[in-house]
Design an enzyme around this catalytic site. Structure first.
Site, PDB file in Angstrom:
ATOM      1  N   LYS A 136      -2.786  -1.565  -3.926  1.00 38.03           N
ATOM      2  CA  LYS A 136      -2.819  -0.162  -3.375  1.00 38.03           C
ATOM      3  C   LYS A 136      -2.101   0.711  -3.685  1.00 38.03           C
ATOM      4  CE  LYS A 136      -6.081   2.388  -0.134  1.00 38.03           C
ATOM      5  NZ  LYS A 136      -6.506   1.905   0.809  1.00 38.03           N
ATOM      6  N   LYS A 194       0.651  -1.240  -0.088  1.00 34.53           N
ATOM      7  CA  LYS A 194       0.372  -0.304  -0.074  1.00 34.53           C
ATOM      8  C   LYS A 194       1.206   1.197   0.301  1.00 34.53           C
ATOM      9  CE  LYS A 194      -3.260   2.088   2.785  1.00 34.53           C
ATOM     10  NZ  LYS A 194      -4.624   2.903   3.827  1.00 34.53           N
TER      11      LYS A 194
HETATM   12  C1  PBG Z   1      -7.036   2.809   5.937  1.00 27.84           C
HETATM   13  C2  PBG Z   1      -7.302   2.898   4.495  1.00 27.84           C
HETATM   14  C3  PBG Z   1      -7.548   3.916   3.374  1.00 27.84           C
HETATM   15  C4  PBG Z   1      -8.137   3.412   2.579  1.00 27.84           C
HETATM   16  C5  PBG Z   1      -8.709   2.084   2.592  1.00 27.84           C
HETATM   17  N1  PBG Z   1      -8.458   2.723   3.822  1.00 27.84           N
HETATM   18  C6  PBG Z   1      -6.656   5.729   3.452  1.00 27.84           C
HETATM   19  C7  PBG Z   1      -5.366   5.413   3.913  1.00 27.84           C
HETATM   20  O1  PBG Z   1      -4.550   5.400   4.115  1.00 27.84           O
HETATM   21  O2  PBG Z   1      -5.371   7.114   3.943  1.00 27.84           O
HETATM   22  C8  PBG Z   1      -8.155   4.472   1.021  1.00 27.84           C
HETATM   23  C9  PBG Z   1      -9.513   4.488   0.072  1.00 27.84           C
HETATM   24  C10 PBG Z   1      -9.595   5.115  -1.111  1.00 27.84           C
HETATM   25  O3  PBG Z   1      -8.830   6.143  -1.550  1.00 27.84           O
HETATM   26  O4  PBG Z   1     -10.438   4.320  -1.542  1.00 27.84           O
HETATM   27  N2  PBG Z   1      -5.767   3.222   6.606  1.00 27.84           N
END
Ligand code: PBG
Length: 339
Positions: A264, A211
């Site tokens: 992601k 991520k």
């Molecule tokens: C929580 C999380 C996030 C997203 C999914 N889980 C935000 C982040 O990490 O800042 C982002 C999902 C999206 O942008 O659709 N940590």
């Protein structure tokens, strides 16, 4: 190269002559069964609140979820992933491990209405903490303070305990899959141990393994009301410049016990997705994040892109790169558009 391997002998256009030839030679397909639909849940009654930066997406109150889950199931979509917006936030994000918290309530409502629906719980603290970070922060005089680390640093191992505790609570409420998204070292192992100790050996873990610290999460932070109040997430999420490091992250999560590996965001990281597909045998998921959705919606609203064609093309590109499943805000629309 021999002459026979090139023009005029070889004419790839032969196989594009008509629709059925194109169908026969198509390498990748999309189905509603590929999709996981994200839902945002907030307190209240009769709430269906539009998210302005994500046209067509809403925050829902728990009482509205049964009908929405039935709609999703009726479209052939097998899974949802839940994000909770708690009534109140605190330094430890205690709303995340409250057995009567917003997500456990939502899980029960969805499982009552649609028992077959796969319910995935996004496991992170950023929506629950008053500082908006994904775990416990290093602050003088507070629990777990470590003077050797900078103030404001996200404390890794104390956060693992809370992740494990919250995961067991969500599993108890009926979650089928826990999806840790915080990029905390050891999160998969910590959650596996906690789930097993609580009798949830059968609950799977979908790890947000690679991520990135991405600008494309912008609209989500409005949707989940979770922007960090100071700094950013680059001390735990990955540097967008790094490709090899993703393999390390995925390999670690695999060995910690992840059942499904996620990359992601999706479209800006298709190279990473393709690497992960090639190098690992586990199911791979990709998250087409809020900003990917918002930019296609915005261009379509301006008349600059065809919404349906560009959304479906974005999804097929993610599938082609190697995703077995796609978390996407387009899930419902795409399911209704597919033949
Ligand atoms: C929580 C999380 C996030 C997203 C999914 N889980 C935000 C982040 O990490 O800042 C982002 C999902 C999206 O942008 O659709 N940590």
């Amino acid at each position: 190269m021999r002459d026979t391997q090139v023009y005029p002998t070889r004419r790839p256009r032969r196989l594009r002559l008509n629709k059925n030839l194109r169908l026969l030679t198509r390498e990748t397909s999309l189905s509603p069964a590929d999709f996981i639909y994200p839902l945002f849940i907030r307190p209240g009654k009769e709430v269906k609140r539009p998210i302005s930066s994500m046209p067509g997406q809403y925050q829902w109150s728990v009482d509205k979820l049964a009908a929405e889950a039935e709609t999703i199931a009726g479209l052939g979509i097998p899974a949802v992933i839940l994000f909770g917006i708690p009534g109140s936030k605190d330094a430890l994000g205690s709303g995340n491990y409250d057995a009567n918290g917003i997500v456990p309530q939502a899980i029960r409502a969805i499982k009552d209405a649609t028992p077959e629906m796969v319910v995935i719980s996004d496991m992170c603290f950023c929506e629950y903490t008053d500082h908006g970070h994904c775990g416990i922060i290093n602050i003088p005089d507070q629990d777990h303070y470590n003077p050797n680390l900078p103030e404001g640093y996200l404390l890794n191992d104390p956060t693992l305990d809370l992740l494990g505790r919250a995961s067991a609570v969500h599993a108890e409420a009926g979650a089928d899959i826990i999806a840790p998204s915080g990029m905390i070292d050891g999160m998969v192992y910590g959650i596996r141990v906690a789930l097993d100790a609580a009798g949830f050996q059968h609950v799977a873990i979908m790890s947000y393994a690679a991520k990135y610290a991405s600008a494309f999460y912008g609209p989500f932070r409005e949707a989940a009301e979770s922007p960090p109040s100071f700094g950013d997430r680059s001390q735990y999420q990955m540097d967008p410049a790094n490709r090899r490091e993703a393999i390390k992250e995925v390999d670690i999560d695999l060995h910690e016990g992840a059942d499904i590996l996620m990359v992601k965001p999706a479209m800006p990281y298709l190279d990473v997705l393709s690497d992960v597909r090639r190098m690992f045998d586990l199911p791979v998921s990709a998250y087409q994040v809020s900003g990917e959705y918002a930019m296609i919606q915005a261009a379509a609203a301006n008349g600059w892109l065809d919404l349906q064609r560009s959304a479906l093309e974005s999804l097929i590109s993610i599938k082609r790169a190697g995703a077995d499943m796609i978390i996407t805000y387009f899930a419902k629309d795409a399911a209704s558009w597919l033949p």
